[in-house]
Scaffold this motif. Structure first.
Motif, PDB file in Angstrom:
ATOM      1  N   ILE A 126       0.800  -1.251  -0.038  1.00 23.38           N
ATOM      2  CA  ILE A 126       0.110   0.063   0.046  1.00 23.38           C
ATOM      3  C   ILE A 126       0.708   1.196  -0.003  1.00 23.38           C
ATOM      4  CG2 ILE A 126      -1.818   1.286   1.227  1.00 23.38           C
ATOM      5  CD1 ILE A 126      -2.805  -1.336   2.354  1.00 23.38           C
ATOM      6  N   VAL A 130       0.131   3.379  -3.275  1.00 27.48           N
ATOM      7  CA  VAL A 130      -0.909   4.354  -3.209  1.00 27.48           C
ATOM      8  C   VAL A 130      -0.421   5.762  -2.910  1.00 27.48           C
ATOM      9  CG1 VAL A 130      -3.188   4.794  -1.879  1.00 27.48           C
ATOM     10  CG2 VAL A 130      -2.723   2.380  -2.515  1.00 27.48           C
ATOM     11  N   LEU A 135      -4.632   8.407   0.004  1.00 21.77           N
ATOM     12  CA  LEU A 135      -4.881   7.409   1.251  1.00 21.77           C
ATOM     13  C   LEU A 135      -5.059   8.537   2.478  1.00 21.77           C
ATOM     14  CD1 LEU A 135      -4.696   4.544   2.155  1.00 21.77           C
ATOM     15  CD2 LEU A 135      -2.412   5.025   2.738  1.00 21.77           C
ATOM     16  N   GLN A 139      -9.003   8.024   4.282  1.00 22.07           N
ATOM     17  CA  GLN A 139      -9.051   7.410   5.737  1.00 22.07           C
ATOM     18  C   GLN A 139      -9.798   8.704   6.673  1.00 22.07           C
ATOM     19  OE1 GLN A 139      -4.970   6.667   7.028  1.00 22.07           O
ATOM     20  NE2 GLN A 139      -5.161   4.588   5.786  1.00 22.07           N
ATOM     21  N   HIS A 205     -12.496   0.223   3.557  1.00 19.33           N
ATOM     22  CA  HIS A 205     -10.909   1.009   3.318  1.00 19.33           C
ATOM     23  C   HIS A 205     -10.292   0.058   2.324  1.00 19.33           C
ATOM     24  CE1 HIS A 205      -6.955   1.499   4.673  1.00 19.33           C
ATOM     25  NE2 HIS A 205      -7.024   2.974   4.586  1.00 19.33           N
ATOM     26  N   GLN A 206      -9.980  -1.202   2.667  1.00 18.04           N
ATOM     27  CA  GLN A 206      -9.290  -2.243   1.907  1.00 18.04           C
ATOM     28  C   GLN A 206      -9.611  -2.137   0.445  1.00 18.04           C
ATOM     29  OE1 GLN A 206      -6.893  -1.653   4.338  1.00 18.04           O
ATOM     30  NE2 GLN A 206      -6.042  -3.672   3.153  1.00 18.04           N
ATOM     31  N   VAL A 209      -8.895   1.048  -1.279  1.00 17.35           N
ATOM     32  CA  VAL A 209      -7.171   1.124  -1.422  1.00 17.35           C
ATOM     33  C   VAL A 209      -6.936   0.352  -2.554  1.00 17.35           C
ATOM     34  CG1 VAL A 209      -5.002   0.393  -0.448  1.00 17.35           C
ATOM     35  CG2 VAL A 209      -6.740   1.873   0.954  1.00 17.35           C
TER      36      VAL A 209
END
Length: 399
Positions: A126, A130, A135, A139, A205-206, A209
């Motif tokens: 990540i 990313v 990111l 978040q 979130h994952q 991402v």
């Protein structure tokens, strides 16, 4: 790796679950090192878990006598049945939560271990794939959504507790004890909903991402894209399997959550009908808090179902993001092969959430959920159309 705002709100979710003994074991959270470690299942926490379950189960006993002598319930068969249905649902909710945690404790702890291992494996990927600003923005947005859900739930608790106290026909030790028992169960219900929403938020979130990583990979001009794409495909598959395992382990708990939300909403709206036809004596403050309870209850329910739909959609829409690679002018054979493998993986693996493996929950199901609630309230209202006028007697919400 996680933004400080998201860390704080997820710590709040964690402490809610720990306080109501909804965890298989405790975690060691060190914010200054940004690390989470799994604690051993201590005997003290096991005993605490058992005591909390017994305490909540025993509390149901104190809710029954006060309602049985309430004159308003005696004259309304709908509320009589509604009360006993709510009692049964509260029993099922408590048993569903703690029996699941007791019987599947080893599986839940193993899930924690696998989740931490998953995070360590893909954390570096990540960081490389990313954009840091994207990111952080993601978040922060998710943290705000979590804060909003917590605020809505506790605002609903404030409205409910205020109304229940104001509508007590008699204020004595027994009535206050019954009120305390109901509010304790309400707080337990809030903690379960917060925990469920928190798990959905992390899964969302994952998956988001992964979409950001694919977008950045598409814009990347050089490098071995096929290796990066293979890592992203592996990350997606691991996240999908993790989501399925979470849904499977907490299926009974989540089922009781949705059933209780359904019945609570019907109960609140039917009581609102009693207020509107003056069956329950009320003043402006009661109407104000009652409307606030209705709004916060429906709002919180829609937010939870919307987050569930976001998780499923963000997982299943990865294929749409992957299509953008088709416009690349020069695609190597290795990258083309990885694209085909990833596409086959996406076609064979769709994330679906079903209650007990039967009822599928998505946006259409959410609309049917609202329509079913309104239909049931309208049906219940028919019992009041030709009802003989009864004296105005104070009553409380059973939400």
């Amino acid at each position: 790796m996680l933004h400080s705002k998201l860390c704080r709100v997820m710590s709040l979710v964690y402490y809610h679950s720990v306080f109501f003994a909804l965890m298989g074991t405790t975690l060691r959270i060190r914010s200054y090192r940004k690390s989470i470690r799994l604690e051993k299942a201590s005997r003290s926490y096991l005993i605490y878990n058992f005591c909390v379950g017994i305490f909540l189960f025993w509390n149901i006993y104190y809710m029954v006598p006060q309602a049985l002598v309430d004159g308003y319930i005696k004259y309304n068969i709908v509320l009589q049945w509604n009360f006993f249905v709510m009692i049964i649902l509260r029993i099922l909710a408590v048993l569903g939560c703690y029996v699941t945690i007791w019987l599947k404790r080893k599986e839940i702890i193993q899930l924690y271990k696998n989740s931490l291992a998953y995070w360590k494996i893909f954390r570096k990927i990540i960081q490389v794939l990313v954009n840091k600003e994207d990111l952080e923005e993601l978040q922060i947005t998710l943290a705000r959504m979590m804060y909003r859900q917590i605020i809505v739930l506790y605002v609903g608790f404030m409205f409910s507790s205020t109304i229940q106290y104001r509508l007590l026909s008699v204020i004595n030790k027994q009535s206050l004890l019954a009120l305390s028992a109901r509010l304790t169960h309400f707080l337990h219900f809030i903690a379960v909903k917060i925990g469920f929403y928190g798990m959905l938020l992390l899964l969302n979130h994952q998956f988001l991402v992964i979409q950001l990583a694919l977008n950045n990979l598409h814009q990347k001009k050089s490098g071995k894209k096929w290796k990066t794409l293979r890592s992203i495909a592996s990350m997606h598959l691991e996240t999908l399997q993790l989501a399925r395992r979470i849904f499977s382990l907490y299926d009974i708990i989540n089922t009781t959550v949705f059933i209780n939300m359904f019945m609570s909403t019907i109960n609140i709206l039917y009581h609102a009908v009693q207020f509107s036809n003056n069956t329950i004596k009320s003043d402006r403050w009661d109407i104000l808090f009652g409307n606030g309870l209705i709004v916060s209850n429906i709002w919180g329910t829609l937010m939870l179902m919307n987050m569930l739909d976001r998780v499923v959609t963000s997982c299943n829409n990865i294929g749409q993001t992957l299509r953008q690679f088709s416009d690349l002018p020069n695609v190597s054979k290795k990258l083309q092969r990885e694209l085909e493998v990833f596409t086959i993986q996406l076609n064979r693996n769709h994330l679906v959430y079903k209650i007990c493996g039967i009822v599928k929950l998505d946006k259409p199901a959410g609309l049917r959920y609202i329509a079913s609630i309104l239909s049931n309230v309208i049906i219940l209202m028919q019992f009041d159309l030709r009802k003989q006028p009864q004296p105005n007697i104070h009553h409380r919400y059973q939400a």
